[in-house]
Enzyme design. Structure first.
Site, short mmCIF file in Angstrom:
data_model
loop_
_atom_site.label_atom_id
_atom_site.label_comp_id
_atom_site.label_asym_id
_atom_site.label_seq_id
_atom_site.Cartn_x
_atom_site.Cartn_y
_atom_site.Cartn_z
N CYS A 204 0.83 -1.20 0.00
CA CYS A 204 0.00 0.00 0.00
C CYS A 204 0.87 1.26 0.00
O CYS A 204 1.73 1.41 0.87
CB CYS A 204 -0.90 -0.01 1.24
SG CYS A 204 -1.80 1.52 1.47
N CYS A 207 0.28 3.18 3.52
CA CYS A 207 0.73 2.72 4.84
C CYS A 207 1.73 1.56 4.76
O CYS A 207 2.25 1.13 5.79
CB CYS A 207 -0.48 2.28 5.68
SG CYS A 207 -1.16 0.69 5.21
N CYS A 220 -6.39 -1.74 0.41
CA CYS A 220 -5.46 -2.06 1.48
C CYS A 220 -6.27 -2.54 2.67
O CYS A 220 -7.19 -1.84 3.13
CB CYS A 220 -4.62 -0.83 1.86
SG CYS A 220 -3.69 -1.06 3.38
N CYS A 223 -5.31 0.11 6.02
CA CYS A 223 -5.66 1.52 6.22
C CYS A 223 -6.92 1.94 5.48
O CYS A 223 -7.39 3.07 5.63
CB CYS A 223 -4.51 2.45 5.84
SG CYS A 223 -4.28 2.62 4.07
N ASP A 341 21.64 -1.01 -15.94
CA ASP A 341 21.48 -2.27 -15.24
C ASP A 341 20.43 -3.10 -15.98
O ASP A 341 19.33 -2.62 -16.24
CB ASP A 341 21.01 -1.92 -13.81
CG ASP A 341 20.66 -3.14 -12.99
OD1 ASP A 341 20.74 -4.28 -13.51
OD2 ASP A 341 20.29 -2.95 -11.83
#
Ligand SMILES: [Zn+2]
EC number: 6.3.5.13
Length: 415
Positions: A204, A207, A220, A223, A341
Site C-alpha cells: 500500500c 501505509c 489495502c 488503512c 542495469d
C-alpha cells in the site's frame, strides 16, 4: 511550423529575445548536424528567460500527460481529439523535459490548445509553470528492478506537487500508485483503464500494508486506501462514458494498452468540451507514433517495430504478437537512456514467446541470452539486424527493442 511565439504582443522584450536566441541556437545545432536542435534551443531560451515556459503557455488551454508507459502515444491521441475544436501545439517528437517543451510551445503561435507530454520527474515543476487545465496520469511502473523505491518516490512527488492544483486530474483508477498520487487533488476524474503489470503495487502506498487484489478491484486491508469508483471505463472495444453510454474504439494502433490510452484520451477531451464520439473518431487518424508500431520493409521482409522500455512495456508488447510461428527479434542495449542495469530482464516473463523462432541482438544480447536460456527457450544470438532477418523463417517479423536499441533499428531500416 514556422511563425512567431505565442501572442507575441503580450510577450516581454526579454521573452522575445529568449525565443529568438533559442531559435538561433537551434538553427546552429541543426547546421552542425545535431538533430532538430529543439532541446538546445529551448535550453538557451530558458537560460535567458527562466519564466518563458509559463509565458508561452499563457494563451493556451494546456493538458499535461505523464506516465511511465504510453505517454507519447496518448499525447498524440489527445492532440488529434482536441483538433476537433481548434489548432493544437504539442511536443510531438517526445522532447518532454522543460527545454524541449519550451521549444515546442515557441512554435505554436496560433494554437488554442497545448498538449504536452512531460517526463515523470518534471511533472510537478511543469504543472506549476504552465497552469494546466487538465493533467492525465496514466500509470507508474519501475524501469528497473532496483528502482521500485524510486517509483514510490515519484508517486509521492506527484502527490505533493499536485496537492490543491486547479487542474482537472484524469487518473487511472486501476493503478494504486497513480491513485495515491492523484488523491491529494481536489478535482479528479477516475478512469478504469486497467493495469496489466501489477508487480509494482503489492504494498500500500499510503501505509505499506499488503494490498488485496480480488479480480479487478484493489484495496489495502490495513488503512482502507482503496480503488476509487471510476466515471470512465475501458470495456472490451468500447469506452463507457460517465452517462453509461458505450462508444466504439477504432484505432490503427494495436493492443489493449492503446485502447486504455484512447479511453483516458476521451476523458481528457471531454474536459475540453469535445464529446467522446468525436474524440474517438479522430483518434483513428493516428498511425505510427515516432516509428513505434510501424511496419517497414527491410531486405524484402516485413518488420514490425515495437518499443518496450520496461517490464510493463515488454508485457504489453508480447500481447500484440500473434501466435507462433511469427519470428521475433529482440534487441537490448544498456546505454544512458535505457538504464545501465539489465537486471529487469529477470522480471519479464519471456516464456510468452515459446514456439516463436527468436533472434537476439544488441549491446546486451548475452545478458538476454542467459535470461532466455533459463526460461528454456530456443533462440539464436546474432551480430546484426541483417543477420537475424536473413535467418528468420517466413512471415512478418516482430522486432522488439528497448529505447536506444529501438533507435538503432530505426536507423538501420531507414525509418
Ligand atoms: Zn494502507
Amino acid at each position: 511550423m514556422a511563425g512567431h511565439p505565442g501572442s507575441s504582443e503580450s510577450l516581454s522584450a526579454r521573452a522575445k529575445l529568449a525565443v529568438t536566441a533559442g531559435k538561433a541556437a537551434a538553427a546552429v545545432s541543426r547546421a552542425a548536424g545535431r538533430g532538430s536542435g529543439s532541446v538546445i534551443g529551448g535550453k538557451v531560451a530558458l537560460r535567458l528567460d527562466p519564466e518563458l515556459l509559463g509565458r508561452l503557455a499563457n494563451h493556451l488551454d494546456v493538458v499535461l500527460v505523464s506516465a511511465t508507459n504510453g505517454k507519447t502515444t496518448t499525447t498524440r491521441l489527445i492532440a488529434e481529439a482536441l483538433r476537433a475544436s481548434g489548432p493544437v501545439v504539442s511536443n510531438a517528437l517526445g522532447a518532454n523535459m522543460p527545454a524541449g517543451i519550451t521549444s515546442a510551445l515557441a512554435g505554436g503561435s496560433d494554437a488554442k490548445f497545448g498538449v504536452i507530454e512531460v517526463d515523470e520527474k518534471y511533472l510537478a515543476g511543469v504543472a506549476r509553470d504552465v497552469d494546466p487545465k487538465a493533467i492525465a496520469l496514466l500509470n507508474l511502473s519501475r524501469d528497473q528492478l532496483d528502482r521500485a523505491a524510486e517509483t514510490r518516490m515519484l508517486a509521492e512527488k506527484w502527490r505533493e506537487g499536485l496537492a490543491g492544483t486547479k487542474a482537472v486530474i484524469i487518473a487511472n483508477a486501476d493503478d494504486p500508485l497513480v491513485v495515491w498520487a492523484a488523491s491529494s487533488s481536489p478535482n479528479v476524474v477516475w478512469v478504469a483503464a486497467g493495469q496489466a503489470w501489477k508487480d509494482d503495487a503489492w504494498s500500500c502506498p499510503a501505509c505499506g500494508g499488503v494490498m488485496q487484489r480480488p479480480g479487478d478491484d484493489w484495496y489495502c486491508g490495513e488503512c482502507g486506501f482503496r480503488r476509487p469508483t471510476p466515471s470512465w471505463a475501458l470495456s472490451g472495444d468500447h469506452v463507457l462514458d460517465p452517462h453509461g453510454s458505450a462508444w466504439p474504439i477504432h484505432l490503427q494502433l494495436p493492443g489493449r494498452a492503446n485502447k486504455a490510452n484512447a479511453t483516458s484520451s476521451a476523458a481528457v477531451a471531454a474536459v475540453f468540451g469535445v464529446p467522446p464520439q468525436v474524440a474517438l473518431e479522430r483518434m483513428y487518424q493516428v498511425q505510427a507514433v515516432a516509428g513505434r508500431y510501424d511496419v517497414v520493409q527491410f531486405q524484402g521482409r516485413d518488420l514490425r517495430l515495437l518499443l518496450a522500455k520496461n517490464p510493463a512495456g515488454w508485457l504489453e508488447t508480447f500481447s500484440l504478437i500473434d501466435g507462433p510461428p511469427a519470428p521475433v527479434i529482440l534487441s537490448v542495449n544498456a546505454r544512458g537512456a535505457d538504464g545501465t542495469d539489465t537486471s529487469w530482464l529477470w522480471d519479464v516473463d519471456y516464456t510468452r514467446l515459446a514456439g516463436h523462432p527468436i533472434f537476439v541482438l544488441g549491446d546486451r544480447k548475452l545478458d538476454l541470452a542467459v535470461r532466455l536460456e533459463v526460461a528454456n527457450l530456443d533462440f539464436r544470438v546474432c551480430e546484426t539486424l541483417d543477420e537475424a532477418v536473413q535467418l528468420a523463417p517466413p512471415g512478418r517479423i516482430e522486432t522488439i527493442a528497448n529505447y536506444t536499441a529501438f533507435q538503432d533499428l530505426r536507423r538501420r531500416v531507414g525509418n
